[in-house]
Each structure stands twice: as C-alpha cells, then as structure tokens.
Enzyme design. Structure first.
Site, PDB file in Angstrom:
ATOM      1  N   CYS A 257       0.822  -1.228   0.000  1.00 48.81           N
ATOM      2  CA  CYS A 257       0.000   0.000   0.000  1.00 48.81           C
ATOM      3  C   CYS A 257       0.849   1.268   0.000  1.00 48.81           C
ATOM      4  O   CYS A 257       1.418   1.597  -1.025  1.00 48.81           O
ATOM      5  CB  CYS A 257      -1.007  -0.044   1.140  1.00 48.81           C
ATOM      6  N   HIS A 343      -3.949  -5.614   0.616  1.00 48.37           N
ATOM      7  CA  HIS A 343      -3.495  -6.171   1.890  1.00 48.37           C
ATOM      8  C   HIS A 343      -3.517  -7.698   1.875  1.00 48.37           C
ATOM      9  O   HIS A 343      -4.527  -8.321   2.217  1.00 48.37           O
ATOM     10  CB  HIS A 343      -4.365  -5.649   3.033  1.00 48.37           C
ATOM     11  N   GLU A 345      -2.233  -9.670   3.908  1.00 45.53           N
ATOM     12  CA  GLU A 345      -2.340 -10.222   5.269  1.00 45.53           C
ATOM     13  C   GLU A 345      -3.773 -10.309   5.767  1.00 45.53           C
ATOM     14  O   GLU A 345      -4.049 -10.980   6.763  1.00 45.53           O
ATOM     15  CB  GLU A 345      -1.513  -9.368   6.242  1.00 45.53           C
TER      16      GLU A 345
END
Length: 371
Positions: A257, A343, A345
C-alpha cells in the site's frame, strides 16, 4: 453500558450537503475525510487500521457491532478512525467469544458515532461526488459552528500522516532465533503483517518512519519491508530517499500500500489521489504473472500512475485491479523488489494473496548468504 441518549446528530460535507442521523450516546464533534468501506465483516480491524487515520468511516454494511469486539482482532494499539457513520448500530452482541460490546469499546475511546443514517443515499452521494472532508457532531453544535470547524480541516491531497501513526522507538516482533531478519519501516504498519512475517520464520525489527538507511542496515537484515499507512505518499521525501538506498542495497524489498507507492515514487513514477479510492474486502485483482484472479482486501485513496509504470524500463506491472485497471502490483525487473496496492495479510475469506509473504521469504532465502 450507559447509553440513554438518542439525540439528533449531524453530518456536514465540505460542499455544504447535510445528512442527519442519531447519536449512539457518545457526545462530541470530529472531522476528517469521509470515505466508505464495503466490508461486511472485520469492522474492528478497520477501526484500528492506521491507514484510516484522519478519516471518518462510512460503513455500507447495514449492521455494525452485532458480533462485539475481541482483543485479537486489532491491527494497532487502538482506534485510528476519526469517527463512524452507520445505518444500524448494535448495542448488544451475540458472539460468545467476544470480549465486550462495540459500544463500550467506543465509549472507552470517546469515538463519535452517528447511526440511523440513510447510508445508501450518503454512499451514493460520495460515490458520485468523490471522497470529501466532513464534520460529524452529536453534541448540538450549530451548522454555522460546524462550517467553521470544517473550513479548517486540511485536504487529504498533500497531507503527510505517516508521522502521526508511526512508532517512536524501534521494537522487535517474533522469535529472535528465527531464520530470517526483516527490517520494517513503520509508516502505519498493521499488526497482522507482523504476524504473517513471524509465522514464516522471520524476526522483525520495526523502525520509525524517519529512520535512516544506516539505522535499518545496522540490524543486518535479510530483507526490508515498507509498510502501509495513511495520507499522501508524495510529502514523504526522506522516506522516498531511504527507499532508493534500500533498493540499491540489492537485498529483497517488499512494500504494501503506502510502501508500494513509496517504491514507485523512488523509481520516478508519480502517484495521484483517487476520486473515491478502494476500501473493502472483495476487490478483484488480476495477477499478470500467473493469469489468475485474486479476491483482495483494499484500503487506499492514492494510486500509482499506470502510464508511467508502463513507460519505465526498470519496472513491470504484476497485478492490476479488474474494476478500473489501476495498478495493483509492480516489481523491478532486475532486483528482488516488489510491492502491491492491497493487503495480502487480511485474508477476507479466501487466502488468495498470502503467497506474497512466501515470495518475500523465498527472495531472502535465495540471497541469505549475502548478509
């Protein structure tokens, strides 16, 4: 739980548009950029995501709070959103494993919340007119008072916020006897990113956003990580210079990001503020390298200029967003440097993108002898 008031609340947008709702009982006034998230679950992770610092969250999901909160479902040291706007706020929760109610969580943090809002109308308005600054109030301030407050709110375009959420002193995460050492630059890092690295036999030292290359290098890491974070990447001039040095070190570099945007800027590619940004847990991505789609979690209001990436002889696009073709991933052609604009994760149901952490570890494994 001490909620008794259901007083009228106000949402004033920067273009003068006004929406009304009700207070959940926490009095106050707050301001920030109003943006919407389409996620149906994961609200606690959203509220504690440092990338949302300085923003008022508008939830498109009809119910907020119905499954309470849990101590393990936070992505930082506390709430980072400036305020919340929602349709139905659940004061009670039904999940047995919850550690408490969302109301108590908000009351403890004195977060201003406006509920009973026609969120479909408000989201449609923002979608058509773009993300914009707003002020929300539950304490009875007049429209004129709110206009005065709103006039002083800075625009997100050009606003540096990483310094507001970054750690002040370095700290360690994971097993110190792990195989790999990672130096992470904290621009607003999410806790779950650290978990994903630790699960892959990495010992992470997290550095403040203004750490120098020499400070990062002194940890003698196998690889470097540039984290997510809030605000406009372009004012982070020193971070961009550090990124250039990290890349020149010939060790693996992974960015997510804001870190992705910093890597692009370090290679002479510009970024721009998006009309609305991408915020949700069902964003479709195409992996150019594998020709496979991925369902991803996203939260960003800035993006990398695609034409400039395509014109850069040192870079290639590895992922793009299937809805609007924006750049979702890049890598350097001659180095173990890569980044994504989402993202991996977060695992918004599927785990489509966690392989990126494995790729980072594989890069470090390949170059481990150079430490």
């Amino acid at each position: 739980m001490k909620y008794t008031s259901r007083d009228k609340a106000v949402i004033l947008l920067s273009d003068g548009t006004i929406f009304y709702g009700k207070s959940i009982g926490i009095k106050g006034t707050t301001h920030g950029e109003l943006c919407f998230n389409t996620g149906v679950t994961g609200y606690q992770e959203i509220f504690t995501d440092p990338s949302y610092f300085g923003q008022i969250m508008l939830s498109t999901n009809a119910h907020i709070g119905n499954y309470g909160v849990h101590d393990d479902e936070v992505d930082s040291d506390g709430i980072k959103i400036a305020g919340l706007v929602c349709k139905n706020f659940s004061f009670h929760y039904s999940r047995p494993a919850a550690s408490g109610s969302l109301y108590d969580y908000f009351e403890k943090n004195n977060l201003v919340v406006v509920s009973d809002v026609d969120t479909r109308a408000l989201v449609s308005y923002i979608r058509d007119n773009g993300a914009m600054n707003a002020v929300i109030s539950t304490d009875g301030k007049s429209i004129e008072e709110l206009k005065s407050i709103l006039n002083a709110v800075p625009d997100m375009n050009g606003l540096e916020l990483a310094s507001k959420v970054s750690v002040k002193e370095p700290y360690f995460y994971g097993n110190e006897n792990a195989t790999y050492k990672v130096a992470a630059l904290d621009l607003g890092i999410k806790t779950n990113i650290l978990r994903c690295l630790a699960e892959r036999d990495c010992y992470v030292k997290v550095f403040p956003y203004n750490a120098t290359y020499d400070q990062l290098k002194a940890f003698n890491p196998h690889g470097y990580f540039l984290s997510n974070g809030p605000g406009d990447p372009q004012p982070l001039h020193d971070v961009i210079e550090v990124a250039k040095e990290l890349i020149a070190s010939d060790k693996p570099v992974f960015g997510i990001c804001l870190g992705h945007q910093i890597i692009a800027l370090s290679q002479g590619v510009s970024t721009y503020k998006m009309f609305n940004g991408h915020r949700g847990i069902n964003h479709p991505i195409m992996n150019v390298l594998t020709n496979r789609g991925e369902i991803t979690s996203q939260n960003h209001g800035f993006a990398v200029n695609r034409e400039e990436v395509e014109a850069n002889e040192n870079l290639e696009i590895t992922h793009y967003h299937l809805n609007d073709q924006t750049v979702a991933g890049i890598r350097l052609k001659d180095k173990a440097v890569f980044s994504v604009q989402y993202h991996p994760e977060s695992s918004p149901g599927p785990n489509d993108s966690k392989y990126l952490f494995d790729e980072f570890v594989n890069y470090m494994k390949t170059s481990k002898g150079t430490v």
